[in-house]
Design a protein around this motif. Structure first.
Motif, PDB file in Angstrom:
ATOM      1  N   GLY A  18      -2.162   0.161  -0.585  1.00 22.73           N
ATOM      2  CA  GLY A  18      -2.937   0.195   0.648  1.00 22.73           C
ATOM      3  C   GLY A  18      -4.369   0.640   0.444  1.00 22.73           C
ATOM      4  O   GLY A  18      -5.115   0.063  -0.338  1.00 22.73           O
ATOM      5  N   GLU A  19      -4.751   1.713   1.131  1.00 31.61           N
ATOM      6  CA  GLU A  19      -6.143   2.165   1.115  1.00 31.61           C
ATOM      7  C   GLU A  19      -6.501   3.016  -0.097  1.00 31.61           C
ATOM      8  O   GLU A  19      -7.657   3.416  -0.233  1.00 31.61           O
ATOM      9  N   TYR A  20      -5.565   3.306  -0.977  1.00 30.24           N
ATOM     10  CA  TYR A  20      -5.833   4.179  -2.124  1.00 30.24           C
ATOM     11  C   TYR A  20      -6.106   3.377  -3.392  1.00 30.24           C
ATOM     12  O   TYR A  20      -5.396   2.428  -3.705  1.00 30.24           O
ATOM     13  N   ASP A  21      -7.123   3.770  -4.118  1.00 31.48           N
ATOM     14  CA  ASP A  21      -7.379   3.202  -5.433  1.00 31.48           C
ATOM     15  C   ASP A  21      -6.405   3.823  -6.422  1.00 31.48           C
ATOM     16  O   ASP A  21      -5.735   4.810  -6.133  1.00 31.48           O
ATOM     17  N   GLU A  51      -3.198   8.850  -4.124  1.00 28.77           N
ATOM     18  CA  GLU A  51      -3.316  10.215  -3.605  1.00 28.77           C
ATOM     19  C   GLU A  51      -2.283  11.079  -4.317  1.00 28.77           C
ATOM     20  O   GLU A  51      -1.114  11.127  -3.944  1.00 28.77           O
ATOM     21  N   ARG A  55       3.924   3.936   6.163  1.00 29.72           N
ATOM     22  CA  ARG A  55       2.498   3.712   5.915  1.00 29.72           C
ATOM     23  C   ARG A  55       2.239   2.536   4.971  1.00 29.72           C
ATOM     24  O   ARG A  55       1.112   2.348   4.525  1.00 29.72           O
ATOM     25  N   LEU A  95       3.017   2.198   1.891  1.00 26.51           N
ATOM     26  CA  LEU A  95       2.654   2.726   0.584  1.00 26.51           C
ATOM     27  C   LEU A  95       3.923   2.950  -0.214  1.00 26.51           C
ATOM     28  O   LEU A  95       5.033   2.868   0.305  1.00 26.51           O
TER      29      LEU A  95
END
Length: 92
Positions: free
Chosen positions: A37-40, A44, A60, A62
């Protein structure tokens, strides 16, 4: 009125200083990472257990994966500090 403005300015400066001193790299020492998703990559990495990670990524879109820095023993290397040159002292 002036004292209130000064108090609010001081409070704002204190809060800003707190945000500036936060180091997100410290969170990369945990063994599990939320990925996708939004994480490189690596994601996290803030979870001590797989179960914590699973609870966090639930709903989410993920997934959880191992932190490569911990799993493969690759501790981040400190950046070398540049050498300071001494200024020549002028004779008087």
């Amino acid at each position: 009125m002036r004292k209130t403005q000064l108090a609010l300015l001081t409070l704002g400066a204190t809060v800003f200083a707190g945000f500036v001193t936060v180091t997100p790299a410290a969170a990369r020492d945990y063994p599990w990472c939320a990925q996708g998703g939004e994480y490189d990559y690596p994601g996290e990495c803030a979870y001590s257990t797989y179960e914590q990670c699973q609870a966090s990524v639930s709903g989410r879109l993920l997934y959880c994966g191992p932190n490569p820095m911990v799993a493969y023993g690759q501790a981040p290397q400190p950046q070398p500090r540049p050498h300071r040159r001494a200024r020549p002292v002028a004779p008087y």
